[in-house]
Each structure stands twice: as C-alpha cells, then as structure tokens.
Design a protein around this motif. Structure first.
Motif, mmCIF file in Angstrom:
data_model
loop_
_atom_site.group_PDB
_atom_site.id
_atom_site.type_symbol
_atom_site.label_atom_id
_atom_site.label_comp_id
_atom_site.label_asym_id
_atom_site.label_seq_id
_atom_site.Cartn_x
_atom_site.Cartn_y
_atom_site.Cartn_z
ATOM 1 N N ALA A 68 0.985 -0.943 0.120
ATOM 2 C CA ALA A 68 -0.079 -0.132 0.042
ATOM 3 C C ALA A 68 0.916 1.374 -0.033
ATOM 4 C CB ALA A 68 -1.069 -0.026 1.245
ATOM 5 N N THR A 69 2.328 0.659 0.827
ATOM 6 C CA THR A 69 2.927 2.533 0.573
ATOM 7 C C THR A 69 3.508 2.426 -0.589
ATOM 8 O OG1 THR A 69 5.037 1.352 1.064
ATOM 9 C CG2 THR A 69 3.462 1.882 3.142
ATOM 10 N N LYS A 70 3.860 1.734 -1.642
ATOM 11 C CA LYS A 70 4.644 1.631 -2.885
ATOM 12 C C LYS A 70 3.630 1.977 -4.077
ATOM 13 C CE LYS A 70 6.569 -2.486 -2.470
ATOM 14 N NZ LYS A 70 8.272 -3.213 -1.868
ATOM 15 N N TRP A 71 2.691 0.732 -4.042
ATOM 16 C CA TRP A 71 2.211 0.377 -5.728
ATOM 17 C C TRP A 71 1.010 1.193 -5.940
ATOM 18 C CZ3 TRP A 71 4.472 -2.012 -9.198
ATOM 19 C CH2 TRP A 71 5.330 -3.123 -8.854
ATOM 20 N N PRO A 72 0.188 2.490 -5.358
ATOM 21 C CA PRO A 72 -0.828 2.903 -6.050
ATOM 22 C C PRO A 72 -0.034 4.556 -6.770
ATOM 23 C CG PRO A 72 -1.512 2.954 -3.333
ATOM 24 C CD PRO A 72 -0.156 2.399 -4.018
ATOM 25 N N GLU A 73 0.925 4.848 -6.579
ATOM 26 C CA GLU A 73 2.001 6.074 -7.006
ATOM 27 C C GLU A 73 2.601 5.473 -7.954
ATOM 28 O OE1 GLU A 73 5.852 9.076 -7.275
ATOM 29 O OE2 GLU A 73 4.915 8.024 -5.642
ATOM 30 N N LEU A 74 2.441 3.944 -8.509
ATOM 31 C CA LEU A 74 2.866 2.942 -10.185
ATOM 32 C C LEU A 74 2.449 2.749 -10.389
ATOM 33 C CD1 LEU A 74 6.059 0.907 -8.320
ATOM 34 C CD2 LEU A 74 6.565 2.897 -9.519
ATOM 35 N N ARG A 75 0.939 2.075 -10.002
ATOM 36 C CA ARG A 75 -0.032 2.267 -10.850
ATOM 37 C C ARG A 75 -0.057 3.418 -11.645
ATOM 38 N NH1 ARG A 75 -3.004 -2.513 -10.380
ATOM 39 N NH2 ARG A 75 -2.799 -3.809 -8.693
ATOM 40 N N ALA A 76 -0.593 4.749 -11.006
ATOM 41 C CA ALA A 76 -0.682 5.163 -11.554
ATOM 42 C C ALA A 76 0.039 5.773 -12.980
ATOM 43 C CB ALA A 76 -0.622 6.374 -11.218
ATOM 44 N N ALA A 77 0.987 5.646 -13.134
ATOM 45 C CA ALA A 77 2.070 5.800 -14.200
ATOM 46 C C ALA A 77 2.069 4.683 -15.162
ATOM 47 C CB ALA A 77 3.650 6.107 -13.499
ATOM 48 N N TYR A 78 1.733 3.503 -14.290
ATOM 49 C CA TYR A 78 1.850 2.241 -15.046
ATOM 50 C C TYR A 78 0.500 1.486 -14.951
ATOM 51 C CZ TYR A 78 6.468 2.647 -15.850
ATOM 52 O OH TYR A 78 8.084 3.792 -16.003
ATOM 53 N N PRO A 79 -0.548 2.367 -15.581
ATOM 54 C CA PRO A 79 -2.110 1.701 -15.309
ATOM 55 C C PRO A 79 -2.352 -0.179 -15.468
ATOM 56 C CG PRO A 79 -2.374 3.080 -16.407
ATOM 57 C CD PRO A 79 -0.927 2.941 -16.437
ATOM 58 N N ASP A 80 -1.460 -0.577 -16.499
ATOM 59 C CA ASP A 80 -1.543 -2.126 -16.484
ATOM 60 C C ASP A 80 -0.614 -3.122 -15.882
ATOM 61 O OD1 ASP A 80 0.922 -1.426 -17.301
ATOM 62 O OD2 ASP A 80 1.171 -2.662 -19.349
ATOM 63 N N ILE A 81 -0.105 -2.736 -14.106
ATOM 64 C CA ILE A 81 0.705 -3.592 -13.626
ATOM 65 C C ILE A 81 -0.586 -4.496 -13.309
ATOM 66 C CG2 ILE A 81 1.003 -3.373 -11.394
ATOM 67 C CD1 ILE A 81 2.371 -0.789 -12.117
ATOM 68 N N GLN A 82 0.070 -6.163 -12.500
ATOM 69 C CA GLN A 82 -0.564 -6.765 -12.048
ATOM 70 C C GLN A 82 -0.008 -7.263 -11.032
ATOM 71 O OE1 GLN A 82 -3.811 -8.649 -13.742
ATOM 72 N NE2 GLN A 82 -3.340 -6.348 -14.546
ATOM 73 N N LEU A 83 -0.644 -6.939 -9.505
ATOM 74 C CA LEU A 83 0.254 -7.294 -8.609
ATOM 75 C C LEU A 83 -0.933 -8.004 -7.846
ATOM 76 C CD1 LEU A 83 2.247 -5.252 -7.035
ATOM 77 C CD2 LEU A 83 0.079 -4.372 -5.866
ATOM 78 N N HIS A 84 0.489 -9.233 -7.986
ATOM 79 C CA HIS A 84 -0.007 -10.562 -7.117
ATOM 80 C C HIS A 84 0.463 -10.489 -5.921
ATOM 81 C CE1 HIS A 84 0.134 -12.780 -10.835
ATOM 82 N NE2 HIS A 84 0.358 -11.392 -11.459
ATOM 83 N N LEU A 85 0.190 -10.649 -4.253
ATOM 84 C CA LEU A 85 -0.431 -11.649 -3.145
ATOM 85 C C LEU A 85 0.250 -12.481 -3.479
ATOM 86 C CD1 LEU A 85 0.177 -10.336 0.125
ATOM 87 C CD2 LEU A 85 -2.517 -11.288 -0.121
ATOM 88 N N ILE A 86 1.566 -12.812 -3.090
ATOM 89 C CA ILE A 86 2.123 -14.184 -2.796
ATOM 90 C C ILE A 86 2.248 -14.548 -1.232
ATOM 91 C CG2 ILE A 86 3.442 -14.195 -5.001
ATOM 92 C CD1 ILE A 86 6.081 -13.670 -3.817
ATOM 93 N N GLY A 87 2.563 -13.813 -0.059
ATOM 94 C CA GLY A 87 2.500 -13.956 1.034
ATOM 95 C C GLY A 87 1.297 -14.094 2.067
ATOM 96 N N GLN A 88 1.917 -14.597 3.175
ATOM 97 C CA GLN A 88 0.242 -15.007 4.113
ATOM 98 C C GLN A 88 -0.161 -13.902 4.392
ATOM 99 O OE1 GLN A 88 0.846 -18.027 3.761
ATOM 100 N NE2 GLN A 88 -0.140 -18.913 4.966
ATOM 101 N N LEU A 89 -1.560 -14.314 4.398
ATOM 102 C CA LEU A 89 -1.920 -13.293 3.993
ATOM 103 C C LEU A 89 -3.651 -13.547 6.116
ATOM 104 C CD1 LEU A 89 -4.165 -10.210 3.439
ATOM 105 C CD2 LEU A 89 -5.370 -12.074 1.709
ATOM 106 N N GLN A 90 -3.118 -12.671 6.577
ATOM 107 C CA GLN A 90 -4.199 -12.254 7.986
ATOM 108 C C GLN A 90 -5.973 -12.128 7.401
ATOM 109 O OE1 GLN A 90 -2.638 -9.113 10.278
ATOM 110 N NE2 GLN A 90 -1.350 -10.646 10.786
ATOM 111 N N SER A 91 -6.511 -12.553 8.016
ATOM 112 C CA SER A 91 -8.236 -12.153 7.340
ATOM 113 C C SER A 91 -8.593 -11.018 7.896
ATOM 114 C CB SER A 91 -9.011 -13.546 8.530
ATOM 115 O OG SER A 91 -8.723 -14.975 8.263
ATOM 116 N N ASN A 92 -8.343 -9.867 8.339
ATOM 117 C CA ASN A 92 -8.399 -9.142 9.392
ATOM 118 C C ASN A 92 -7.608 -8.235 8.235
ATOM 119 O OD1 ASN A 92 -6.113 -8.612 9.677
ATOM 120 N ND2 ASN A 92 -6.478 -8.233 11.593
#
Length: 225
Positions: A68-92
């Motif tokens: 959340a700290t780095k990708w919104p700005e990068l997505r604004a410049a490169y809108p076709d980015i595909q971002l994958h969550l590959i780490g463990q995810l807490q339900s909350n």
C-alpha cells in the motif's frame, strides 16, 4: 542504450526470460505459457522502476501494508501492472488485499476464504486465487494440508471464489522436483490448470514440471544490501 551488465535490471530480466524459454523448450511449452512474477517485497519504487521501464508488469508482494505504501503511485504511472499477493494473508486484511491486488496466491484456510468472499462481494470485485498447499507438510509454513484441499476447494465453489490453481513453497535445501510434481498431480486431480511454483533457484525445474507462474526475486533484483 541500457548497460548490458549482470547488475543491470533489464539485462537480468532478459537473462531470466532466456532461461525460462530454455526450460519451456525442454518441456515442449511455449514461453507464453509461464508468467514471470517479479517478487518486489522490501524493494523500493526506485528499484522497481527499471523493470517497469523494461516492459515488465507482473509483480509480487508479501505484505499488504508494504504494498500500500509504494504501488498506488507506480500504478498511476503504469496502469497495466498486475499485482500478486504471494505472502500469508491475515483475515483482517482481506478488504485491503482485495482493493490493492489483482491475484492472491496464498488462500490456505476456511477463515480466510470467508473473509475474502465478504471483501470481494463488498468491493464488487472478484480476484482469481491460488490455494497454497503445504506440500512438504512443514509445521512452520503456511498452506492448506494436502488432506484438507478437497474440502477447501468445495467451500470456495460455494462462496463463489475463483480458484484458478495451486501454489506451493517446497522445503528448503532439498530437491524440489518431487514436490512440484506432487502439486501438479494434485492440480490435475482437481481440474485446476494453473500452478504457482518455482523461485530464483528452481524456476527452471518448476517450468519443466508444469508451472504457469514463477516467483523470482533475488535473481531479478540482486542480493539485498
């Protein structure tokens, strides 16, 4: 013209794609059959940009807050980015994950399945998911137990979650091929066509055994300083 040295990110990207193509040729697979996910966890936006400028678009992150700290700005410049969550995810963190990511590779338990279903319905956004399987039956690792996979798949159907494949991280310091082969067998048994397996040290083996998504960090970005 880009500096064609091993330390140049664009050259590393080209070298890895060459190795991927060689592995695919051995298995009689097209290079287009395998997505390269650049694992950008702990990497700064400045480290990521050279790969974006070289045309790469698939990236993987381990933590929702870091992404959340780095990708919104990068997505604004490169809108076709595909971002994958590959780490463990807490339900909350399910709501935040659904808002940020395009694919989740670490669905591994009923509570997370329920949380993701609610988050996706709330957002009106359906994300494709991989079920992470604890392929080496390691207590310290996340992942669904092999014996519990059918139940989790059935629950995903009920919840309307689009499970597109399976993901695994084999035990460290052992030959990964048997674990990759087992994951491929499990996927075939359940009619799943996609496999998220293979990292910097073993992606060629994973491709030869059917991987459709390899997750490569160090080999692309270099060793962490």
């Amino acid at each position: 013209m880009a500096d064609a040295t091993p330390e140049n990110p664009a050259q590393r990207l080209a070298d890895i794609r060459t190795e991927m193509a060689k592995a695919g040729k051995i298995a009689q697979r097209s290079p287009d059959d395998v997505a390269l996910i650049a694992v950008s966890k702990t990497r700064s936006a400045d480290e990521i940009r050279p790969l974006l400028e070289a045309g790469h678009r698939h990236f993987g992150e381990n933590r929702v807050q870091e992404a959340a700290t780095k990708w919104p700005e990068l997505r604004a410049a490169y809108p076709d980015i595909q971002l994958h969550l590959i780490g463990q995810l807490q339900s909350n963190k399910a709501d935040d994950a659904v808002a940020l990511f395009d694919c989740i590779h670490s669905l591994d338990r009923m509570s997370l399945l329920t949380a993701l279903s609610k988050a996706m319905n709330k957002a009106g956004k359906q994300l494709p998911c991989f079920i992470q399987v604890n392929i080496g039956e390691e207590e310290q690792k996340g992942g669904c137990a092999i014996a519990e996979l059918p139940e989790l798949l059935d629950a995903a159907k009920v919840e309307g979650i689009d499970v597109i494949g399976l993901m695994c991280i084999p035990p460290a310091d052992v030959e990964p091929a048997p674990y990759f082969a087992l994951l491929a067998e499990l996927a075939a048994r359940h009619g799943l066509k996609q496999l998220s397996m293979g990292m910097s040290d073993d992606f060629a083996t994973a491709i030869q055994l059917g991987s459709t998504h390899v997750r490569v960090g160090t080999a692309l970005f270099g060793a962490r300083t």
